[in-house]
Design a protein around this motif. Structure first.
Motif, PDB file in Angstrom:
ATOM      1  N   PHE A 263       0.831  -1.208   0.000  1.00 48.35           N
ATOM      2  CA  PHE A 263       0.000   0.000   0.000  1.00 48.35           C
ATOM      3  C   PHE A 263       0.865   1.257   0.000  1.00 48.35           C
ATOM      4  CE2 PHE A 263      -3.106  -3.034   1.557  1.00 48.35           C
ATOM      5  CZ  PHE A 263      -4.220  -2.660   0.845  1.00 48.35           C
TER       6      PHE A 263
ATOM      7  N   LEU B 142      -5.259  -6.662  -8.421  1.00 46.45           N
ATOM      8  CA  LEU B 142      -6.263  -7.266  -7.538  1.00 46.45           C
ATOM      9  C   LEU B 142      -6.456  -8.743  -7.867  1.00 46.45           C
ATOM     10  CD1 LEU B 142      -8.110  -6.568  -5.233  1.00 46.45           C
ATOM     11  CD2 LEU B 142      -9.867  -5.924  -6.844  1.00 46.45           C
TER      12      LEU B 142
ATOM     13  N   PHE C  30      -3.500 -10.719  -6.623  1.00 51.48           N
ATOM     14  CA  PHE C  30      -3.572 -10.874  -5.169  1.00 51.48           C
ATOM     15  C   PHE C  30      -4.529 -12.001  -4.797  1.00 51.48           C
ATOM     16  CE2 PHE C  30      -5.485  -9.265  -1.120  1.00 51.48           C
ATOM     17  CZ  PHE C  30      -4.391  -9.522  -0.337  1.00 51.48           C
ATOM     18  N   LEU C  31      -5.727 -11.983  -5.398  1.00 51.80           N
ATOM     19  CA  LEU C  31      -6.696 -13.036  -5.100  1.00 51.80           C
ATOM     20  C   LEU C  31      -6.185 -14.382  -5.592  1.00 51.80           C
ATOM     21  CD1 LEU C  31     -10.032 -11.226  -5.983  1.00 51.80           C
ATOM     22  CD2 LEU C  31      -9.334 -12.039  -3.758  1.00 51.80           C
TER      23      LEU C  31
ATOM     24  N   PHE D 178      -5.228 -18.115   1.853  1.00 49.36           N
ATOM     25  CA  PHE D 178      -4.269 -17.222   2.504  1.00 49.36           C
ATOM     26  C   PHE D 178      -3.268 -17.977   3.375  1.00 49.36           C
ATOM     27  CE2 PHE D 178      -7.067 -13.630   1.483  1.00 49.36           C
ATOM     28  CZ  PHE D 178      -6.098 -12.789   0.988  1.00 49.36           C
TER      29      PHE D 178
ATOM     30  N   ASN E   2       0.239 -19.569   4.062  1.00 45.23           N
ATOM     31  CA  ASN E   2       1.542 -19.181   3.519  1.00 45.23           C
ATOM     32  C   ASN E   2       2.270 -20.441   3.078  1.00 45.23           C
ATOM     33  OD1 ASN E   2       3.839 -17.832   2.859  1.00 45.23           O
ATOM     34  ND2 ASN E   2       3.778 -16.538   4.661  1.00 45.23           N
TER      35      ASN E   2
ATOM     36  N   VAL F 182       4.650 -16.149   0.602  1.00 51.74           N
ATOM     37  CA  VAL F 182       3.815 -15.471  -0.391  1.00 51.74           C
ATOM     38  C   VAL F 182       3.725 -13.977  -0.116  1.00 51.74           C
ATOM     39  CG1 VAL F 182       2.440 -17.511  -0.898  1.00 51.74           C
ATOM     40  CG2 VAL F 182       1.749 -15.988   0.931  1.00 51.74           C
ATOM     41  N   MET F 183       4.237 -13.533   1.029  1.00 51.53           N
ATOM     42  CA  MET F 183       4.057 -12.114   1.388  1.00 51.53           C
ATOM     43  C   MET F 183       4.698 -11.145   0.392  1.00 51.53           C
ATOM     44  SD  MET F 183       4.118 -11.529   5.403  1.00 51.53           S
ATOM     45  CE  MET F 183       4.436 -13.204   5.861  1.00 51.53           C
TER      46      MET F 183
ATOM     47  N   MET G  24       2.464 -11.019  -2.645  1.00 55.63           N
ATOM     48  CA  MET G  24       1.236 -10.257  -2.401  1.00 55.63           C
ATOM     49  C   MET G  24       1.532  -8.774  -2.305  1.00 55.63           C
ATOM     50  SD  MET G  24      -0.819 -12.542   0.311  1.00 55.63           S
ATOM     51  CE  MET G  24      -1.702 -13.996  -0.181  1.00 55.63           C
TER      52      MET G  24
ATOM     53  N   PHE H 299      -0.809  -9.565   5.710  1.00 55.29           N
ATOM     54  CA  PHE H 299      -0.879 -10.365   4.490  1.00 55.29           C
ATOM     55  C   PHE H 299      -0.979 -11.853   4.753  1.00 55.29           C
ATOM     56  CE2 PHE H 299       0.767  -6.413   2.876  1.00 55.29           C
ATOM     57  CZ  PHE H 299       0.106  -6.289   1.681  1.00 55.29           C
ATOM     58  N   ASP H 300      -0.846 -12.289   6.001  1.00 57.23           N
ATOM     59  CA  ASP H 300      -0.900 -13.713   6.254  1.00 57.23           C
ATOM     60  C   ASP H 300      -2.043 -14.047   7.212  1.00 57.23           C
ATOM     61  OD1 ASP H 300      -0.359 -16.357   7.122  1.00 57.23           O
ATOM     62  OD2 ASP H 300       1.658 -16.137   6.354  1.00 57.23           O
TER      63      ASP H 300
ATOM     64  N   GLY I 140      -5.148 -11.865   6.097  1.00 58.13           N
ATOM     65  CA  GLY I 140      -5.136 -11.600   4.662  1.00 58.13           C
ATOM     66  C   GLY I 140      -6.511 -11.302   4.109  1.00 58.13           C
ATOM     67  N   PHE I 141      -7.520 -11.914   4.710  1.00 52.72           N
ATOM     68  CA  PHE I 141      -8.884 -11.679   4.231  1.00 52.72           C
ATOM     69  C   PHE I 141      -9.284 -10.226   4.423  1.00 52.72           C
ATOM     70  CE2 PHE I 141     -13.518 -12.461   4.187  1.00 52.72           C
ATOM     71  CZ  PHE I 141     -13.568 -13.163   3.004  1.00 52.72           C
TER      72      PHE I 141
ATOM     73  N   THR J 241      -7.222  -7.768   4.138  1.00 47.53           N
ATOM     74  CA  THR J 241      -6.536  -7.003   3.098  1.00 47.53           C
ATOM     75  C   THR J 241      -7.291  -7.074   1.776  1.00 47.53           C
ATOM     76  OG1 THR J 241      -4.497  -7.563   4.235  1.00 47.53           O
ATOM     77  CG2 THR J 241      -4.284  -6.633   2.060  1.00 47.53           C
ATOM     78  N   ILE J 242      -7.975  -8.193   1.526  1.00 47.07           N
ATOM     79  CA  ILE J 242      -8.846  -8.261   0.341  1.00 47.07           C
ATOM     80  C   ILE J 242      -9.878  -7.141   0.408  1.00 47.07           C
ATOM     81  CG2 ILE J 242     -10.752  -9.548  -0.685  1.00 47.07           C
ATOM     82  CD1 ILE J 242      -9.321 -11.976  -0.544  1.00 47.07           C
TER      83      ILE J 242
END
Lengths: 157, 94
Positions: free
Chosen positions: A39, A78, A81-82, A96, A98, A125-126, A129, B57-58, B61-62, B64-65
């Motif tokens: 961000f 986006l 990310f998904l 989500f 890792n 994965v961070m 992402m 993010f871990d 993470g949901f 952050t979506i």
């Protein structure tokens, strides 16, 4: 009619542009090690777009990149990310999870517990992402600036 | 009269706002079980030094979506708002 700033401002903007881009990508790539992340880094890079608009002009920026590029970039960020989050289901874990952390593969280096200098090749994965979110925020904030500017220009005309 | 009334209202509201933080004890969270868990296990589970990013993010993470979707919706909203003003632009893309 093109409203450009003076040669001095444009040259300074040229110099700053590279620095802003490097700092923004640094903040995105080191999101799992230092304060910052997708961000914040995306917002930093979006200020580079605003700098070009201020120093040069709206028309000059649209000659370099199109709005469609930012739209595609934002949506791709986006979706990426998904997608990274949903790939975890294919590994038999939850969304989500890792699945790359401590695996030894990409970004899978094992971290010693406690204070350590930090290795870029960690985080699972961070980092991926962070890159995805960084792309999305970059495109989104640049689009907001472009849309609002086009609205103001239309009113003046 | 009106001026004194406004000043009195501002003072009362200000005093009320100043009193609220006195009742909250900062730095002493009531439920710290999750914080302690993240601090103790975050580094080995997520292999990241930055615990804030590990939570963002871990673990969460949901959430952050949701953040990303809000940003996406904001851009769509801004685009719709300035759509009429941009009509007639040569480089119409949306």
């Amino acid at each position: 009619m093109l409203m450009r700033m003076s040669k001095i401002v444009r040259f300074s903007a040229d110099l700053l542009y590279a620095g802003i881009l490097i700092f923004g990508f640094y903040v995105i790539m080191h999101g799992h090690l230092t304060p910052g992340g997708g961000f914040q880094g995306g917002a930093v890079i979006a200020t580079a777009v605003a700098l070009i608009i201020v120093a040069y002009s709206y028309e000059d920026l649209l000659a370099m990149v199109s709005k469609l590029r930012f739209i595609v970039q934002e949506s791709a960020g986006l979706v990426l990310f998904l997608g990274i989050a949903l790939v975890a289901v294919g590994f038999g874990t939850t969304v989500f999870a890792n699945y790359l952390a401590n695996s030894g593969s990409l970004f899978g280096m094992v971290v010693p517990f406690g204070s350590n200098p930090g290795e870029l090749n960690t985080g699972g994965v961070m980092p991926l992402m962070n890159i995805a979110v960084g792309l999305e925020v970059w495109g989104a904030l640049a689009l907001v600036v472009l849309y609002m500017l086009s609205g103001i220009r239309e009113k003046e005309a | 009269m009106k001026r004194e009334l406004s000043v009195a209202i501002i003072l009362i509201l200000g005093a009320f706002m100043m009193l609220i933080p006195l009742g909250i004890s900062f730095g002493v969270p009531g439920h710290s079980a999750m914080d302690d868990y993240f601090i103790a296990h975050g580094q080995e589970q997520t292999a990241a030094n930055n615990i804030v990013t590990a939570v963002l993010f871990d673990y969460r993470g949901f959430d952050t979506i949701g953040e990303s979707t809000v940003l996406f919706a904001a851009v769509i909203g801004v685009g719709l708002m300035f759509r009429k003003l941009m009509r007639g632009d040569a480089d119409e893309n949306e």
